[in-house]
Motif scaffolding. Structure first.
Motif, PDB file in Angstrom:
ATOM      1  N   SER A 162      -5.733   7.143   3.691  1.00 19.76           N
ATOM      2  CA  SER A 162      -7.144   7.047   3.340  1.00 19.76           C
ATOM      3  C   SER A 162      -7.842   6.016   4.222  1.00 19.76           C
ATOM      4  N   ALA A 163      -7.179   4.879   4.444  1.00 17.41           N
ATOM      5  CA  ALA A 163      -7.752   3.840   5.296  1.00 17.41           C
ATOM      6  C   ALA A 163      -7.878   4.339   6.740  1.00 17.41           C
ATOM      7  N   LEU A 217       0.841  -1.193   0.000  1.00  9.64           N
ATOM      8  CA  LEU A 217       0.000   0.000   0.000  1.00  9.64           C
ATOM      9  C   LEU A 217       0.878   1.244   0.000  1.00  9.64           C
ATOM     10  N   THR A 218       0.441   2.262  -0.695  1.00  5.23           N
ATOM     11  CA  THR A 218       1.157   3.531  -0.698  1.00  5.23           C
ATOM     12  C   THR A 218       0.782   4.322   0.553  1.00  5.23           C
ATOM     13  N   THR A 219       1.537   5.348   0.828  1.00  6.20           N
ATOM     14  CA  THR A 219       1.258   6.195   1.978  1.00  6.20           C
ATOM     15  C   THR A 219      -0.132   6.815   1.866  1.00  6.20           C
ATOM     16  N   ASP A 220      -0.504   7.255   0.688  1.00  2.00           N
ATOM     17  CA  ASP A 220      -1.821   7.864   0.493  1.00  2.00           C
ATOM     18  C   ASP A 220      -2.935   6.855   0.749  1.00  2.00           C
ATOM     19  N   GLU A 221      -2.737   5.611   0.316  1.00  2.99           N
ATOM     20  CA  GLU A 221      -3.745   4.572   0.548  1.00  2.99           C
ATOM     21  C   GLU A 221      -3.878   4.267   2.039  1.00  2.99           C
ATOM     22  N   LEU A 222      -2.753   4.236   2.748  1.00  2.00           N
ATOM     23  CA  LEU A 222      -2.801   4.009   4.191  1.00  2.00           C
ATOM     24  C   LEU A 222      -3.522   5.152   4.909  1.00  2.00           C
TER      25      LEU A 222
END
Length: 128
Positions: free
Chosen positions: A11-12, A4-9
């Motif tokens: 967002s979660a 997972l990318t930082t942005d995806e993390l």
């Protein structure tokens, strides 16, 4: 499993409740044997051994303390808000509870600038 990318993390994490996030942090700490405590907590302990010796050598962090608001309390509240980005109620409460620290751990230039700005509107200020 895909990385997972930082942005995806992020967002979660935004979708989690505070309780879920707190449980995640506890589990993360246990899994990796780390602590998610803020590093400023250790620096904020002025009574720690050796702290006085460090300050005696060279003081590079200063506290700006509002001693009294003076006659123009509204102007002092406005200036406190500008210096700290506090809300109106928080700034008013801080000014009315003087003597209170306005800024903590700032450099000499920022401390002097804040002191000059507050004294210009009638407040009594000390820098320590």
């Amino acid at each position: 499993m895909a990385k997972l990318t930082t942005d995806e993390l992020l967002s979660a994490f935004k979708e989690m409740t505070l309780i879920e996030l707190s449980e995640f942090v506890k589990q993360f700490e246990e899994t990796f044997g780390v602590t998610a405590a803020a590093p400023v907590a250790a620096a904020a302990a002025p009574g720690a051994p050796g702290a006085a010796a460090e300050e005696a050598v060279v003081q590079d962090e200063f506290d700006v303390i509002l001693e009294a608001a003076g006659e123009k309390k509204i102007n002092v509240i406005k200036e406190v808000r500008a210096l700290t980005s506090l809300g109106l109620k928080e700034a008013k409460d801080l000014v009315e509870a003087a003597p209170k620290p306005i800024l903590e751990g700032v450099d000499k230039a920022a401390a002097d600038k804040a002191k000059d700005a507050l004294e210009a509107v009638g407040a009594t200020v000390t820098v320590k």
